[in-house]
Design an enzyme around this catalytic site. Structure first.
Site, PDB file in Angstrom:
ATOM      1  N   GLU A  85       0.819  -1.203   0.000  1.00 37.13           N
ATOM      2  CA  GLU A  85       0.000   0.000   0.000  1.00 37.13           C
ATOM      3  C   GLU A  85       0.859   1.262   0.000  1.00 37.13           C
ATOM      4  O   GLU A  85       1.942   1.280   0.561  1.00 37.13           O
ATOM      5  CB  GLU A  85      -0.924  -0.014   1.226  1.00 37.13           C
ATOM      6  CG  GLU A  85      -1.988  -1.084   1.083  1.00 37.13           C
ATOM      7  CD  GLU A  85      -2.809  -1.326   2.341  1.00 37.13           C
ATOM      8  OE1 GLU A  85      -3.925  -1.843   2.198  1.00 37.13           O
ATOM      9  OE2 GLU A  85      -2.352  -1.018   3.435  1.00 37.13           O
ATOM     10  N   CYS A  88       7.273  -7.102   7.211  1.00 38.76           N
ATOM     11  CA  CYS A  88       8.386  -6.448   7.906  1.00 38.76           C
ATOM     12  C   CYS A  88       8.962  -7.423   8.921  1.00 38.76           C
ATOM     13  O   CYS A  88       8.238  -8.230   9.492  1.00 38.76           O
ATOM     14  CB  CYS A  88       7.899  -5.192   8.626  1.00 38.76           C
ATOM     15  SG  CYS A  88       9.236  -4.255   9.409  1.00 38.76           S
ATOM     16  N   CYS A  95      -0.980   5.658  10.242  1.00 42.73           N
ATOM     17  CA  CYS A  95       0.306   5.059  10.585  1.00 42.73           C
ATOM     18  C   CYS A  95       0.150   3.681  11.193  1.00 42.73           C
ATOM     19  O   CYS A  95      -0.627   3.495  12.115  1.00 42.73           O
ATOM     20  CB  CYS A  95       1.013   5.901  11.644  1.00 42.73           C
ATOM     21  SG  CYS A  95       1.778   7.329  10.996  1.00 42.73           S
ATOM     22  N   CYS A 126       7.676  -4.909  15.632  1.00 43.90           N
ATOM     23  CA  CYS A 126       7.160  -3.950  16.627  1.00 43.90           C
ATOM     24  C   CYS A 126       5.735  -4.361  17.014  1.00 43.90           C
ATOM     25  O   CYS A 126       4.907  -4.627  16.139  1.00 43.90           O
ATOM     26  CB  CYS A 126       7.178  -2.529  16.073  1.00 43.90           C
ATOM     27  SG  CYS A 126       8.824  -2.000  15.562  1.00 43.90           S
ATOM     28  N   CYS A 139       3.235   8.509   1.050  1.00 45.09           N
ATOM     29  CA  CYS A 139       3.884   7.579   1.983  1.00 45.09           C
ATOM     30  C   CYS A 139       4.106   6.257   1.242  1.00 45.09           C
ATOM     31  O   CYS A 139       3.149   5.637   0.784  1.00 45.09           O
ATOM     32  CB  CYS A 139       2.956   7.405   3.183  1.00 45.09           C
ATOM     33  SG  CYS A 139       3.547   6.245   4.408  1.00 45.09           S
ATOM     34  N   CYS A 191       2.491  -2.441  15.569  1.00 46.13           N
ATOM     35  CA  CYS A 191       2.397  -2.183  14.132  1.00 46.13           C
ATOM     36  C   CYS A 191       1.717  -3.340  13.401  1.00 46.13           C
ATOM     37  O   CYS A 191       2.097  -4.500  13.581  1.00 46.13           O
ATOM     38  CB  CYS A 191       3.800  -1.959  13.571  1.00 46.13           C
ATOM     39  SG  CYS A 191       3.798  -1.707  11.788  1.00 46.13           S
ATOM     40  N   GLU A 198      10.644  -1.828   6.770  1.00 45.87           N
ATOM     41  CA  GLU A 198      11.716  -1.050   7.391  1.00 45.87           C
ATOM     42  C   GLU A 198      12.687  -0.635   6.278  1.00 45.87           C
ATOM     43  O   GLU A 198      13.450  -1.466   5.752  1.00 45.87           O
ATOM     44  CB  GLU A 198      12.411  -1.906   8.464  1.00 45.87           C
ATOM     45  CG  GLU A 198      13.753  -1.376   8.937  1.00 45.87           C
ATOM     46  CD  GLU A 198      13.724   0.076   9.420  1.00 45.87           C
ATOM     47  OE1 GLU A 198      12.790   0.467  10.134  1.00 45.87           O
ATOM     48  OE2 GLU A 198      14.656   0.816   9.064  1.00 45.87           O
TER      49      GLU A 198
HETATM   50  N1  SAH Z   1       9.795   0.806   9.816  1.00 43.32           N
HETATM   51  C1  SAH Z   1       9.849   2.239   9.804  1.00 43.32           C
HETATM   52  C2  SAH Z   1       8.826   2.886   8.893  1.00 43.32           C
HETATM   53  C3  SAH Z   1       7.417   2.333   8.901  1.00 43.32           C
HETATM   54  S1  SAH Z   1       6.436   2.698  10.326  1.00 43.32           S
HETATM   55  C4  SAH Z   1       9.745   2.778  11.217  1.00 43.32           C
HETATM   56  O1  SAH Z   1       9.447   2.008  12.132  1.00 43.32           O
HETATM   57  O2  SAH Z   1       9.983   3.949  11.416  1.00 43.32           O
HETATM   58  C5  SAH Z   1       6.175   4.454  10.289  1.00 43.32           C
HETATM   59  C6  SAH Z   1       5.815   5.055  11.642  1.00 43.32           C
HETATM   60  O3  SAH Z   1       4.530   4.579  12.091  1.00 43.32           O
HETATM   61  C7  SAH Z   1       6.800   4.694  12.745  1.00 43.32           C
HETATM   62  O4  SAH Z   1       7.131   5.838  13.483  1.00 43.32           O
HETATM   63  C8  SAH Z   1       6.023   3.728  13.620  1.00 43.32           C
HETATM   64  O5  SAH Z   1       6.458   3.781  14.964  1.00 43.32           O
HETATM   65  C9  SAH Z   1       4.613   4.250  13.463  1.00 43.32           C
HETATM   66  N2  SAH Z   1       3.578   3.261  13.776  1.00 43.32           N
HETATM   67  C10 SAH Z   1       3.617   1.941  13.548  1.00 43.32           C
HETATM   68  N3  SAH Z   1       2.475   1.357  13.947  1.00 43.32           N
HETATM   69  C11 SAH Z   1       1.684   2.342  14.448  1.00 43.32           C
HETATM   70  C12 SAH Z   1       0.363   2.376  14.983  1.00 43.32           C
HETATM   71  N4  SAH Z   1      -0.362   1.279  15.068  1.00 43.32           N
HETATM   72  N5  SAH Z   1      -0.126   3.569  15.379  1.00 43.32           N
HETATM   73  C13 SAH Z   1       0.608   4.697  15.243  1.00 43.32           C
HETATM   74  N6  SAH Z   1       1.838   4.732  14.722  1.00 43.32           N
HETATM   75  C14 SAH Z   1       2.383   3.566  14.328  1.00 43.32           C
END
Ligand code: SAH
Length: 373
Positions: free
Chosen positions: A92, A112, A340, A116, A105, A119, A168
């Site tokens: 996406e 990934c 996000c 985390c 974006c 996420c 990532e």
């Molecule tokens: N892997 C990279 C880029 C993708 S995530 C990274 O971690 O930075 C992009 C952003 O979205 C990151 O700051 C991550 O912490 C945030 N993010 C991930 N899951 C989220 C969620 N469920 N709610 C809000 N922000 C989230």
């Protein structure tokens, strides 16, 4: 043999290809102008390129490999693009209008590996890296859809690109840096480096390399400065501790006027207390930075909760009073799951549900077999 995707090449590589065929070098520049400035998807539309050369290009290369499977529009103007890759997987991209800005974006991986816990993409596990071409093509496909109006009317220019979609980016270092080259080169999309941001969980060596090799903006997802809490939320902390990560950020050779952005996902009862805000500000003292607070966006299957608005405002206030610039990122496109951390193609979710159901059926069969023996 499969033709190579021409979006994979730099201008220099295309010039080499021309040279090998005794084709004048400037032809390569003509081709890249058609690809990246005009966005053509067929060599035969390249009308200032000689017919024979067009045929030869078409025999050697394809132009892109993604198909636009679906566009979802949110009531706030955000558009989510579901893109199908050649191997059938889906990714996406999200177009986000915000005042004068129109941000795209992009995703860098299918799934990934970082795991985390907050996420949605992490729930897919790691499937594969996207190629340079697959990252660049997200922009080429989104560009004609770009608009700030709702309903869509006037076309608009994409002003910013953020590597914050699925995956990532620094785990896929080669694809990411290659895509940044095409996006910023004058022969390519010709974007300013200032308008490109790469967001990372904090892969320390790759962060250092990125800053040395590109001028892209860096965003680091921090989310807690406590070793134990961050390890639970972001397993990468076991490889690079909070102390190591912050020391590396402190030592990054930031050009003048450049700041690191620290993203901080606010999770109710986990990292959103006043003490956490104070600890964050203390940990960032002396780093030229700003903090971007992101209230958690829930997704199906997650038990984590979003901090309420009062808590978010208080957290921001404490960080600011301690002298650190802090903004709150509003959730965009929540009605289309484009916010996000929510980017898991619905298709993937459905497929996973089905395979889970199949697994459940297996378990039931096992129990049946055990009972009857
Ligand atoms: N892997 C990279 C880029 C993708 S995530 C990274 O971690 O930075 C992009 C952003 O979205 C990151 O700051 C991550 O912490 C945030 N993010 C991930 N899951 C989220 C969620 N469920 N709610 C809000 N922000 C989230």
């Amino acid at each position: 043999m499969d033709r190579r995707d021409i979006l994979e090449l730099s201008l220099a590589e295309l010039e080499t290809w021309c040279a090998e065929r005794a084709v004048a070098r400037y032809r390569a520049g003509q081709v890249t102008a058609w690809l990246y400035q005009r966005g053509v998807r067929d060599f035969h539309e390249m009308t200032n390129v000689a017919c024979g050369l067009r045929d030869e290009l078409a025999a050697s290369f394809s132009i892109g490999s993604l198909t636009l499977a679906k566009v979802s529009r949110s009531s706030d103007g955000t558009q989510k693009l579901l893109l199908r890759l050649r191997d059938g997987a889906t990714i996406e991209s999200v177009l986000i209008p915000d005042g004068e800005r129109l941000t795209l974006c992009v995703s860098t991986q299918v799934g990934c590996a970082m795991g985390c816990t907050f996420c949605a993409t992490a729930t897919l596990g790691f499937r594969r890296h996207l190629s340079r071409a697959e990252i660049v093509e997200q922009l080429l496909l989104a560009r004609p859809l770009a608009t700030r109006d709702d309903p869509p009317a006037e076309p608009a220019r994409i002003t910013n690109v953020v590597f914050m979609g699925m995956g990532e980016p620094l785990h896929n270092y080669v694809g990411t840096v290659g895509a940044i080259e095409t996006l910023t080169a004058s022969w390519g999309v010709d974007f300013s480096h200032r308008r490109i941001t790469v967001s990372t969980v904090g892969l320390v060596p790759e962060m250092q390399r990125l800053l040395a090799e590109t001028q892209a903006q860096l965003a680091v997802s921090l989310t807690s400065v406590h070793e134990r809490t961050r390890s639970e939320l972001m397993p990468i902390t076991k490889k690079y501790s909070v102390a190591q990560l912050l020391a590396a950020c402190r030592a990054l050779p930031l050009p003048r006027r450049k700041r690191i952005t620290f993203e901080y996902v606010l999770l109710a009862g986990i990292n959103d207390r006043v003490d956490d805000a104070r600890a964050l500000a203390r940990a960032l003292a002396g780093i030229r930075c700003k903090v971007n607070l992101i209230p958690f966006n829930p997704f199906p299957g997650s038990t984590l909760r979003r901090s309420d608005d009062v808590t978010v405002a208080r957290f921001q206030d404490v960080v600011r009073r301690a002298g650190v610039h802090a903004t709150v990122r509003e959730s965009r496109g929540p009605d289309i799951a484009a916010a996000c951390g929510q980017l898991v193609a619905a298709e993937e979710r459905r497929a996973r549900r089905e395979s889970r159901r199949a697994a459940d059926a297996d378990v039931t069969a096992d129990i049946d077999a055990a009972m009857s023996s």
